[in-house]
Design a protein around this motif. Structure first.
Motif: not given
Length: 270
Positions: A103-107, A253-261
């Protein structure tokens, strides 16, 4: 910002032929790759649908690895959306794959590395209408050893201010280059492979233009060190033509976008 309750985020890998585009980013009254994707998604989602890419490419530059994302209604699966988009997109844009994104993934802001290839045509075949639009048809012999010696100097953390188009000071000028090498290109010429954590405006094209002049004997390989050191009065060679440049990959990274930026940036929804 996470996706809304009625939408989810889908990530795309996009290919495009940059010849008829004024770059990636949407511009008023100009045809762009981002604009074409947003136009098609607006039709499919019945309303505005913002697309965010991993970074801008300039007018005429191509991509085989541009990463983009959009928030779309839940009824769209990645597979169905990819098929529908490719049915409506023009022939010079193609969605290579689509998948669910956190949900937080940003290209752009989640990317850790970007890779480009520049194609340099040396053999007469590079002047073919099936080759010339996607390379620099130099059609002259070059000193590959000198170009390789100069390319080795690019790797590492350096100021690339000398290799950036004017007007980029506010972004900072340091980049960490992890790969810079020449490789054969199908018996037609050479490919310059370069990867870094970030790139400045026109940076790859200025690097290639300077490396080619070194290969033509018009500059010494050691000048690359002096340019990177910011020697006063020393300038790069003119930038290589845009048509030889391809954005080929973006790494996350493998966890990209999993946490709020922690940082603020452009959102995916309008």
């Amino acid at each position: 910002m996470a996706t809304s309750s009625d939408r989810h985020r889908i990530r795309f890998t996009v290919h495009y032929d940059g010849r008829s585009f004024h770059g990636w980013q949407v511009q008023p009254d100009q045809r762009t790759a981002q604009g074409e994707l947003e136009r098609v998604l607006a039709k499919l989602t019945n309303g505005p649908c913002a697309v965010i890419g991993s970074g801008r490419t300039d007018r005429g530059v191509h991509a085989t690895g541009q990463v983009a994302a959009a928030d779309v209604p839940l009824r769209w699966s990645p597979h169905a959306l990819r098929r529908a988009m490719n049915a409506l997109l023009p022939d010079d844009v193609w969605v290579a794959d689509a998948e669910m994104a956190p949900p937080f993934f940003h290209p752009r802001y989640d990317a850790t590395s970007r890779s480009y290839i520049y194609r340099l045509g040396l053999a007469s075949e590079a002047d073919s209408p099936f080759r010339a639009p996607w390379c620099w048809p130099l059609l002259r012999p070059v000193d590959l050893l000198a170009m390789e010696r100069a390319a080795e100097r690019i790797v590492g953390d350096h100021s690339f201010k000398a290799f950036a188009k004017a007007g980029q000071e506010e972004r900072g000028d340091r980049c960490t280059v992890t790969e810079a090498r020449w490789a054969p290109w199908e018996g037609i010429g050479l490919e310059f492979h370069v990867s870094a954590n970030r790139f400045l405006h026109h940076m790859v094209r200025y690097l290639v233009g300077t490396l080619v002049d070194i290969g033509l004997g018009q500059r010494e390989p050691e000048e690359m060190d002096r340019l990177l050191a910011g020697e006063e009065g020393l300038e790069t060679s003119p930038p290589a033509p845009a048509e030889g440049l391809f954005l080929t990959a973006v790494t996350y990274p493998a966890d990209a976008g999993t946490k709020p930026p922690r940082r603020r940036g452009p959102q995916l929804v309008p």
